[in-house]
Design a protein around this motif. Structure first.
Motif, PDB file in Angstrom:
ATOM      1  N   SER B  34       1.251  -0.860  -0.038  1.00 49.82           N
ATOM      2  CA  SER B  34      -0.179  -0.368  -0.083  1.00 49.82           C
ATOM      3  C   SER B  34       0.969   1.212   0.091  1.00 49.82           C
ATOM      4  O   SER B  34       2.436   1.749   1.016  1.00 49.82           O
ATOM      5  N   GLN B  36       0.553   5.487   0.372  1.00 55.88           N
ATOM      6  CA  GLN B  36      -0.087   6.481   0.635  1.00 55.88           C
ATOM      7  C   GLN B  36       0.440   7.437  -0.937  1.00 55.88           C
ATOM      8  O   GLN B  36       1.351   8.167  -0.011  1.00 55.88           O
ATOM      9  N   SER B  46      -5.056   5.695  -0.152  1.00 54.48           N
ATOM     10  CA  SER B  46      -4.228   4.712  -0.265  1.00 54.48           C
ATOM     11  C   SER B  46      -4.308   4.433  -1.481  1.00 54.48           C
ATOM     12  O   SER B  46      -5.292   3.926  -2.337  1.00 54.48           O
TER      13      SER B  46
END
Lengths: 390, 390
Positions: B34, B36, B46
């Motif tokens: 992930s 951001q 995200s």
């Protein structure tokens, strides 16, 4: 010129005597060395072998006068009905030399090649010679721009040199290097034809561990290298900045024709790369020249298709104005030129004609959709025009 | 089946939920992670990204439900009129795993894929499902033959799995490794279709230093890898020993079609390699299947030419019995199959149709010399036959 139809070979190499001697003086690749072999009856023979790359399969390849002797070149031409050859030094050119040595040797070899051509026989009934040449630039790391430009100037003044043969490394970082911008500019201005030719292939680990001789590096590695170099050149925008540049691609462009639509698709999916280019990638194939050294008529027909469709990919058009097969092939044939790759791919026995020549001629003869007009152009007419022989 | 003409996608990938979870658990490539991002107004979003290779440009690519969610696959199919998809796991498959883990995960993923397909909707008025699959073998270094054979057996017994997707590494030494001989034998016996797909490209130093995103490794590296793998397989004699083997090549065979005559010429000049093969290299293209993922009609026409000419290169014949363009293209069309490469090459905006799909369909529509019969075969009829769907 009347009705005489010329056969012109644009892909034919020579190791000029000065270059061959230089290779003989070396102890690491590239080098020419002598090897003695003892036959079963005890007789000892010696042969010269050319090692182009370190770790080359089979310890390089046997070489003889066909690699350096002008008489052998002319005999080969006579045997196969080739009227004119545009001769180029064979790889690896000067790539392995320090810049000052490369510069000096380039200028000497260019003078040698000029004399190799200018003293060659004149073609009966025509005003031109049987031999013309592609010169060499000192394209090595640390080469100065002024050294490159002065060698372009030298070549441009030698009347029998009609272009430059070039590998894919540039001055060390490939052909998409900004350092080469003045070189492209000068080349575009002179009209010299740049013959782009592979040498390194790709990293040899790709070929695996099986014994396949030179087959994989030659059949695949060479075209992969050419494809990569010309693609990087297209992506760098060189053809947008210098539309007058005349680049002739060895081995019918490697695999660029077959990957050009995939390339266009990958670019279209990458807005940053796409925004740098004026045209769809397929458009640039219409600015290039392709030798007809592909060994098959379907291949030649297809390459001509991809040249012929190029105009319909101008700007952001994506082929909506597509032409029929014959129209594409007719257009495409105007940028394809017969070649042999002599003295590589020699026949397995001495008396026979070279299969590589026979096959490349047959391939031209059999292209679906080409009439005699297109075939004659590919066999010689295009070369006469491109190199300004008439 | 009457007059309903099917559109079947043979080149469409999925990261099954079990596989995606596994990639999320990893800390080195291949992995899903992930990231951001903070917008200019301060809002934080995200996104998940897939990193397939170490040092991949742009830190991999964004991924979402289209990569693992069956509903997304079906929505994509509906949007583009695709009736049936033969779904395969995407690269890098299990290549990076130790043998016991690879074996266990292969069998689990094969079961998952069977259920992914068997519980998919049934196609109205026909007896078959909308989804079928290519299973996975634990092709990693140290994989035992028995592990590979037992997984082939597993796949062969799963009714909705119709083949196997395979990379180019084999058990570490490539596909020309003798260790794979029992695998080819078993695959030939089962009739499972082997979908040969690239992952590694070639050594990244070939791409130089310029920022070109994924363009060079995807547009050139992938096809180079496929070409090398299938060429090494041809040279190893696998097709002479197992003529029943059914291999489907990704991206229309990479560059094999355009290099096949050059390959034949290089082999003919190397008596040792030539003596190992029953046929001219061009003959083997007639034993292969090619997806139609080449993004251009000239490309598809040419690939069909090279399949169509294959029979005239049997043994030591060198194309002397050559056919006309339409005959070659008709024959060739019988071994080419529509594909999309979904979920790769997503559109730049969400609402539009996928350009990759539109272009590959247009390419089929526009091939010179193909009538509706050939086009329908490439769009679906060939897949129905090859995978035994009817």
């Amino acid at each position: 010129m009347a009705t005489h139809r010329l056969l012109v070979d644009v892909h034919t190499h020579v190791y000029l005597p000065r270059y061959a001697s230089f290779l003989r003086s070396r102890t690491s690749a590239p080098r020419i060395f002598s090897r003695q072999t003892t036959a079963s009856n005890g007789s000892v023979t010696s042969e010269e072998r050319l090692l182009i790359l370190d770790n080359e399969p089979s310890g390089g390849r046997p070489v003889g006068p066909q690699y350096w002797d002008r008489e052998e070149k002319l005999k080969f031409m006579d045997k196969h009905g080739i009227d004119v050859s545009i001769v180029s030094s064979a790889n690896p050119w000067l790539d392995f030399l320090p810049a000052p040595t490369a510069h000096k040797l380039a200028e000497e070899l260019n003078e040698d090649l000029e004399s190799f051509c200018s003293t060659s026989p004149t073609l009966a009934q025509l005003q031109f010679k049987r031999l013309y040449g592609f010169g060499l630039l000192p394209l090595v790391p640390s080469a100065s721009t002024s050294s490159l430009l002065s060698t372009i100037d030298q070549i441009n003044k030698l009347p029998h040199l009609k272009g430059i043969i070039m590998g894919t490394k540039g001055v060390g970082k490939g052909l998409d290097d900004e350092a080469l911008e003045p070189v492209w500019e000068a080349l575009a201005k002179t009209g010299l034809v740049v013959f782009l030719h592979p040498h390194y292939g790709v990293d040899g680990s790709a070929w695996g561990e099986k014994e396949n001789g030179h087959v994989l590096p030659l059949a695949l590695g060479f075209p992969f290298e050419t494809t990569t170099a010309i693609t990087r050149l297209i992506l760098s925008g060189v053809f947008d900045r210098h539309p007058a540049l005349r680049i002739l691609l060895a081995h019918s462009g490697g695999t660029l024709p077959l990957l050009s639509s995939r390339l266009a698709s990958c670019i279209a999916h990458d807005p940053i790369v796409a925004s740098r280019l004026k045209h769809d990638a397929r458009h640039y194939l219409g600015d290039l020249y392709f030798d007809a050294v592909a060994y098959g008529s379907e291949e030649l027909g297809f390459v001509s298709d991809t040249i012929g469709r190029a105009a319909s990919f101008e700007g952001t058009q994506r082929g909506s104005q597509s032409l029929g097969l014959e129209a594409k092939r007719k257009i495409g044939s105007g940028r394809m030129l017969f070649g042999t790759d002599h003295p590589f791919f020699p026949p397995l026995s001495e008396s026979e004609k070279w299969m590589s020549v026979v096959e490349n001629l047959e391939a031209i003869e059999r292209v679906d959709g080409w009439t005699d007009v297109e075939k004659d152009a590919v066999r010689g007419g295009n070369a006469v025009q491109l190199f300004g022989l008439s």
